[in-house]
Write an enzyme that holds these catalytic residues in place. Sequence first.
Site, PDB file in Angstrom:
ATOM      1  N   GLU A  48       0.941  -1.248  -0.053  1.00  0.00           N
ATOM      2  CA  GLU A  48      -0.067  -0.123   0.139  1.00  0.00           C
ATOM      3  C   GLU A  48       0.807   1.246   0.149  1.00  0.00           C
ATOM      4  O   GLU A  48       0.522   2.269  -0.696  1.00  0.00           O
ATOM      5  CB  GLU A  48      -0.868   0.208   1.440  1.00  0.00           C
ATOM      6  N   PHE A 110     -11.850  -6.140  13.741  1.00  0.00           N
ATOM      7  CA  PHE A 110     -10.911  -6.620  13.062  1.00  0.00           C
ATOM      8  C   PHE A 110     -10.578  -5.692  12.284  1.00  0.00           C
ATOM      9  O   PHE A 110     -11.490  -5.100  11.139  1.00  0.00           O
ATOM     10  CB  PHE A 110     -11.519  -8.038  12.499  1.00  0.00           C
ATOM     11  N   GLN A 111      -9.324  -5.325  11.895  1.00  0.00           N
ATOM     12  CA  GLN A 111      -8.704  -4.272  10.791  1.00  0.00           C
ATOM     13  C   GLN A 111      -9.107  -2.994  11.083  1.00  0.00           C
ATOM     14  O   GLN A 111      -9.506  -2.525   9.734  1.00  0.00           O
ATOM     15  CB  GLN A 111      -8.986  -5.035   9.502  1.00  0.00           C
ATOM     16  N   LYS A 160     -17.507   0.359   5.284  1.00  0.00           N
ATOM     17  CA  LYS A 160     -18.133  -0.578   4.253  1.00  0.00           C
ATOM     18  C   LYS A 160     -19.605  -0.775   4.140  1.00  0.00           C
ATOM     19  O   LYS A 160     -20.111  -0.728   3.021  1.00  0.00           O
ATOM     20  CB  LYS A 160     -17.524  -2.030   5.052  1.00  0.00           C
ATOM     21  N   MET A 473      24.579   7.976   2.401  1.00  0.00           N
ATOM     22  CA  MET A 473      24.435   9.482   3.041  1.00  0.00           C
ATOM     23  C   MET A 473      24.685   9.186   4.462  1.00  0.00           C
ATOM     24  O   MET A 473      25.525  10.103   5.097  1.00  0.00           O
ATOM     25  CB  MET A 473      23.354  10.047   2.502  1.00  0.00           C
TER      26      MET A 473
END
Length: 558
Positions: A48, A110-111, A160, A473
């Site tokens: 993602e 959940f999630q 949802k 760096m």
Amino acid sequence: MNGAQLLIEMLIGKNIEILFGYPGGAVLPLYDALYDCDRIQHVLVRHEQAAVHAADGYARATGRPGVALVTSGPGATNAVTGIATAFMDSVPLIVLTGQVSTDLIGLDSFQEVDIYGMTMPVTKHNYIVRDIADLPRIVNEAFHVATTGRPGPVLIDLPKNVMNAEFTAENQRATQSSTPFIRGYQPDHAIDPADIQVAAERLSQAQRPLILIGGGCMTDGTPALLKEFTGRFNLPVASTLMGLGALPSGHYLHLGMVGMHGTVAANRALQNADVVLCLGVRFSDRVTGNRKAFSPGSYKIQVDLDTSELNKNIPIDLAITGSCAELLAGLLENVHIADHSAWEQQIGTWSRRSAKARRELEDKLTPQEVIRCIQKATAGDAIIATDVGQHQIWTATHYEFSEARSFLTSGGLGTMGYGLPAAIGAAVAFPDRHVICITGDGSFQMNMQEIMTAVDHGLNVKVAIFKNGYLGMVRQWQQLFLGRRYSSVRISSPDFVALAKSFGAHGFRAHTLAEAEQIIELALHTDGLVVMEFDITEEKNVYPIVPPGASNQDMIVE
């Protein structure tokens, strides 16, 4: 239609043709709506974070808003780094995140995460849609906020059950895309003609004038006006990292980049100027060095769309809220520059000190040579994306960008792993252009799984990996400022050529200058993704460099 179908229809109405995303349970209604949609192409990434970086690269390259779609919970939190990257660099994005149903919010479902609250500090604005009737207003506002004034990312959290809810016919009128009214939000500021007159008078009287350009010079017609203005009045120009390309890097008036890794000419001119016109510059610490010693004798004129940036980091003599294009158009009619030949001669002396170093007698390639080979092979007409580190600064210094929006890099956040997905976003937008990701062996391993994304979509991306076995760096800072106490900066890497081939891409390797020239030409004439591995000098440093906390006058020159 349901909420998901409505959202897809609204995206089509906003002329969105590309979605970068990754599916999950909370966004199944949206992916189901996409199944029947042939107007929007979905680019399935492998992480993602890469979805948001790809949308970011698309937005920077095109000037249009990029759109990313991720699921709830870990999908949303994986996107946070990409959102913060876009926020720091003022990139217009719409980030759509799935969320658990409204009746489950706050129950540690959940999630479930509070991505709305989590991203408040790194978005220009964000929303959570709790009622299907609010969706049209929120989408219209989100695009308006993301793309007007100082651009930035806007997040829309989508429960949802709202995406599954039915959108009734009586609400259909609300989907009309009229300009929304948002109380307190005034993105357009007309510049006071009196401020234009004062700026013109100061520039006209200046003996040592300088124009400093930043990321705010990429929008509208600013690059064309900038080129006309500087050319008409023979004004020297220095650039921040984010301003590179607004004026062609090879332009005779362009002195190069300023700040921690700025050129001698740019930093010396900035420190000695008597009038500095600062266009779309926010004065980050990497630009200013020691703020108390920044351009101490100059009259500073700062122009920015965002009022909060005026006088924030550096005291300004004339602060102007508005667009750089409007100011430049006004100055063209009012400036009458006096002779400043002595200043031009002094800048010429500094510019000679900034000239490219001669080739060192070494067995291995130097990174500067590789970048010059890429420059020669593309004639400066490529879109270049970088990750963050030494290769980023070498690219900024040695590649001559010919136009605005051709340099994609994470300036404010300094995000390793940005380069490849940003290049993917640009390649989706411009399939017929050369798109090259210049990266290091450390940065590339952050998101190298996106090779598969590019291969799946047949994207014309070329990747140049500077392989030196270090986090370069960080190692350089440990060498220069910590007595060579190299702690956790040695990094091992896979065989990148073999890795590319395992993904179904092409892979080439170069050890010498002749081999580098050969594989770059071969890569540019090979369809699809090509990984080029360049075995470069291990402890090569970026110069000039200003020590942390020092003045730009105190740069260390190789």
